[in-house]
Design an enzyme around this catalytic site. Structure first.
Site, PDB file in Angstrom:
ATOM      1  N   CYS A  52      -9.161 -10.112  15.907  1.00  0.00           N
ATOM      2  CA  CYS A  52      -8.311 -10.720  14.974  1.00  0.00           C
ATOM      3  C   CYS A  52      -7.842 -11.590  15.399  1.00  0.00           C
ATOM      4  CB  CYS A  52      -7.441  -9.943  14.602  1.00  0.00           C
ATOM      5  SG  CYS A  52      -6.320 -10.206  13.128  1.00  0.00           S
ATOM      6  N   GLU A 401       1.283  -2.917  -4.626  1.00  0.00           N
ATOM      7  CA  GLU A 401       1.105  -1.068  -4.862  1.00  0.00           C
ATOM      8  C   GLU A 401      -0.309  -1.593  -3.224  1.00  0.00           C
ATOM      9  OE1 GLU A 401       1.661   0.693  -8.816  1.00  0.00           O
ATOM     10  OE2 GLU A 401       0.465  -0.531  -8.520  1.00  0.00           O
TER      11      GLU A 401
END
Length: 430
Positions: A52, A401
């Site tokens: 990352c 969501e």
């Protein structure tokens, strides 16, 4: 200036964002067992396990701002043995946390020049679990996806004058402000960033200068011919390897670009997630939540050894559980609490954690195949999240969501890692 991207995404759920910022700020910037520069280096090690770059680059800058030794950025061979010894549990927690044992804990705590204290180790474990889980969140909403020049949301760590989630002081209801206000860069921040750039460039130049001198001397000693040519080539490769971690310089836009080679921050790069072996005949491998839970065991242990962090973690776990998901659940034909529990228990199941009071047949009923594939990828090997999987998953949900699902992944994964590590510490103490 602009908002830090992680904070911006979490801002769709401002109450959760407040609890996240409070915990993050306490973990990285308040009094605790570990020195500040070591905290950021541990974060670099953790983020590197999942490749990352976004988090690695961010913590490289924070590491230097905390007064960290730039030589450490060359990789694990250049850091104190005490920090380097943390590599084993970093690797295991990131990919197969069920392999953590009290022997791993004992090895770090044994009496020696480089031993850890229990308090330091708990602080380090929370840092590792936090950064592993945050890497899942970063990949989960496409921050590291490549899509043309610069990539889809290919983010760079912010200069000190930008809003940074590492520094934001929470607990004052500031999340709404974070969503709509960008801090202006101050003169001090710009000067500080310039100073950091100069420090890194100076080290880079000194390293190259020393290596060039050594190579010239080597040429003179060996003379002309094949052997000298090979020596120069090998020396150049070594120089490149040494300076691989010293590349958080600047691009043409003045942005920090960060490390180009994350391999220097980890050992055994081929070690990754494997499906948890569920053997009915070997029940000892299954982690039963009834035997060791966060509420009854983990919370009290971590809070005793690292004051107040247990309360902040508990608030964050409770906050994500309380997020509204009625529309998401309605589309799946179930109650919000049932849908969220299905996601949470599915994530824990992938790490070998089982709830005796849960019917796991519900997982297949509640979560359709593409959603399960997405959750498993982001949870277990987030660096493998690909654009096709990302796009197919997004079609079903509103943006808030999507963020909610990724917050559930973040917190469920973090709690799973903590449970295994804290159980091993408990067994060592007993």
């Amino acid at each position: 200036g602009r908002l830090e991207a992680v904070t911006q995404q979490m801002g769709y759920h401002p109450q959760y964002l407040d609890s996240f910022l409070k915990m993050q700020h306490y973990l990285m910037h308040m009094d605790g067992p570990l020195p500040f520069d070591c905290r950021h280096y541990i974060a670099i090690m953790a983020a590197a396990r999942h490749q990352c770059r976004y988090l690695v680059n961010l913590h490289v800058l924070q590491f230097l701002r905390a007064g960290g030794d730039p030589q450490w950025l060359r990789g694990l061979d250049f850091i104190p043995p005490k920090l380097r010894n943390l590599n084993e549990i970093n690797k295991i927690l990131a990919h197969r946390p069920w392999l953590i044992t009290k022997e791993h804990i004992e090895k770090l705590l044994k009496i020696s020049e480089w031993s850890w204290s229990l308090a330091e180790l708990v602080h380090a474990v929370v840092l590792l679990a936090h950064c592993h889980a945050l890497a899942s969140f970063v990949f989960g909403w496409g921050c590291e996806q490549d899509e043309g020049p610069g990539g889809r949301g290919s983010l760079k760590p912010l200069s000190p004058g930008n809003q940074c989630f590492c520094e934001a002081t929470a607990g004052n209801g500031c999340s709404q402000e974070l969503l709509r206000i960008n801090r202006k860069r101050s003169l001090d921040s710009c000067m500080e960033l310039d100073s950091l750039r100069e420090r890194i460039q100076q080290i880079h130049m000194e390293t190259e200068g020393r290596e060039d001198t050594r190579l010239l001397q080597q040429d003179r000693e060996e003379g002309e011919g094949q052997e000298a040519e090979v020596g120069v080539q090998d020396g150049t490769e070594r120089c490149s390897a040494l300076s691989a971690g010293l590349s958080p310089l600047t691009d043409t836009d003045g942005e920090v670009t960060g490390a180009t080679n994350l391999a220097c921050y980890m050992q055994d790069p081929d070690f990754g997630y494997q499906d948890f072996a569920r053997r009915d005949e070997d029940q000892t491998q299954v982690f039963r939540i009834q035997d060791y839970s966060w509420e009854d065991h983990g919370f009290s242990l971590v809070n005793r050894l690292y004051s107040d962090i247990g309360h902040l973690l508990d608030e964050k776990f409770r906050m994500v559980d309380g997020l509204q998901s009625s529309a998401m659940a309605k589309r799946q034909g179930c109650e919000p609490s049932v849908f969220k529990r299905g996601i949470w228990n599915y994530i824990h199941c992938m790490f070998g954690i089982r709830y005796d009071d849960y019917d796991y047949a519900e997982v297949n009923q509640l979560l359709e195949r593409m959603l399960k594939v997405y959750i498993k990828t982001v949870t277990c090997y987030p660096e493998k999240t690909n654009p096709e999987m990302f796009d197919r998953f997004w079609k079903q949900f509103k943006h808030s969501e999507k963020v909610h699902v990724n917050l559930l992944i973040l917190e469920a994964r973090m709690q799973a890692e903590l449970l295994y590590a804290l159980q091993a510490i408990t067994q060592y103490m007993i």
